[in-house]
Design an enzyme around this catalytic site. Structure first.
Site: not given
Ligand code: UT7
Length: 318
Positions: A112, A245, A275
């Site tokens: 990520c 993020h 996500n």
């Protein structure tokens, strides 16, 4: 010399998976998912869509927004955890799909945090004069790593791609980046599987200790925001937009609070995208730009964290 974001682009697969649909598969509710994560829906790649297919559309849109022809590109970096294949790299596959050849193309695997790692790497190339026009992509088909019977993870993730075109400029662009990693925490967020003699050995699904990841993320993101601002000689009050993020709205709110920022100055897409790992920051950036919220001359703080653990941030004059 600076590297400057000349244009952004993104792509989300057509298929949308809602919380209500997930609640039919596992023991969960829309109310639980929204209150604990902020996620309402996520996009899922079609059977025949690979990561490079999503990336290609995002890159074409970014090039168009930048007013840059693909023949001008001299560096391509793809951040992904879900490459098309073990090799060649997704970047080489994408370069070929773009129909341009010769310049360096490679993948970065920092889960990520991948987009921040890739952006920082491209920035070093441009600042040093090794590249003049870099394309940086975050692209994922994370849905392929999801155990659809695990309610702790299947509600969280989605697929997508985002890209930026970075060009050399004497005007300030990327002001500072910071990257960190700590492999001691590799066990709390991982996908163990590896190929061995024609078979996949180990667990091929995302494994996550949600609470431990949550705590680590909140602390690390607050610290890296501070250190990146200090590196650039800026104050918290200088930041116009936080482009974080998109893992969990509660992590995003905590970072904004630490920066004394109103949620009105935070780009939030986690509700619509879930996500998307390395794609989440460039997807949010493109949403912020195309909605007219993010304007030229404004200061953006991007930050990401994920498996590894790997994390980092980038302070950018847009
Ligand atoms: O990209 C970076 C990587 N990812 C992240 O940053 C994610 C970080 N972690 C999180 O976002 C959160 O930890 C989660 C959303 C994954 C979980 O939220 P939480 O508030 O930490 O919940 P929890 O894991 O402490 O679980 C609370 C309860 C448990 O039940 P008991 O033991 O209290 O009876 C879970 O079994 O919620 C249960 N639970 C669920 N209930 C309904 C866990 N998942 C679900 C679910 N629906 N989907």
């Amino acid at each position: 010399m600076y590297s400057r974001i000349a244009g952004t682009g993104s792509y989300l697969p057509e298929k949308i998976l809602t919380n209500a649909e997930l609640a039919q598969r596992v023991d969960t509710t829309d109310e639980w998912i929204v209150s604990r994560t902020g996620i309402r829906q996520r996009h899922i790649a079609a059977e025949d869509q690979r990561t490079s297919d999503l990336a290609l559309i995002a890159v074409e849109r970014a090039l168009e927004a930048a007013g840059v022809d693909k023949s001008e590109v001299d560096l391509l970096i793809v951040a992904t955890t879900t490459p098309d294949s073990i090799f060649p790299s997704t970047a080489c596959t994408l370069q070929n799909k773009l129909g341009v050849h010769g310049f360096p193309a490679f993948d970065i695997q920092a889960v990520c945090a991948g987009f921040i790692y890739a952006l920082s790497t491209a920035d070093q190339f441009v600042k040093s004069g090794a590249a003049k026009c870099a394309v940086v992509v975050g692209a994922e088909t994370v849905s392929n790593l999801i155990n659809w019977e695990d309610r702790g993870t299947c509600i969280l993730f989605g697929d997508g791609a985002g890209a930026v075109v970075l060009t050399a400029s004497e005007e300030p662009g990327i002001l500072a980046t910071q990257l960190h990693a700590d492999g001691r925490y590799s066990g709390i967020l991982k996908t163990d599987a590896r190929p061995k003699q024609g078979e996949l050995v180990g667990d091929p699904y995302v494994y996550m200790e949600g609470n431990a990841v949550f705590k680590f993320a909140v602390k690390a993101l607050a610290e890296v925001a501070e250190s990146t601002l200090a590196k650039a000689g800026l104050q918290k009050s200088d930041v116009d937009w936080l482009v974080p993020h998109q893992a969990n709205i509660r992590i995003i709110e905590s970072t904004a609070k630490h920066l004394h920022m109103s949620m009105d100055n935070v780009i939030v897409t986690v509700d619509m995208h879930g996500n998307t790992s390395a794609a989440s920051i460039p997807l949010a950036l493109d949403a912020g730009v195309r909605s007219g919220k993010i304007q030229r001359g404004q200061t953006l703080l991007m930050e990401g964290i994920g498996g590894g653990f790997a994390w980092g941030s980038a302070l950018v004059k847009y």
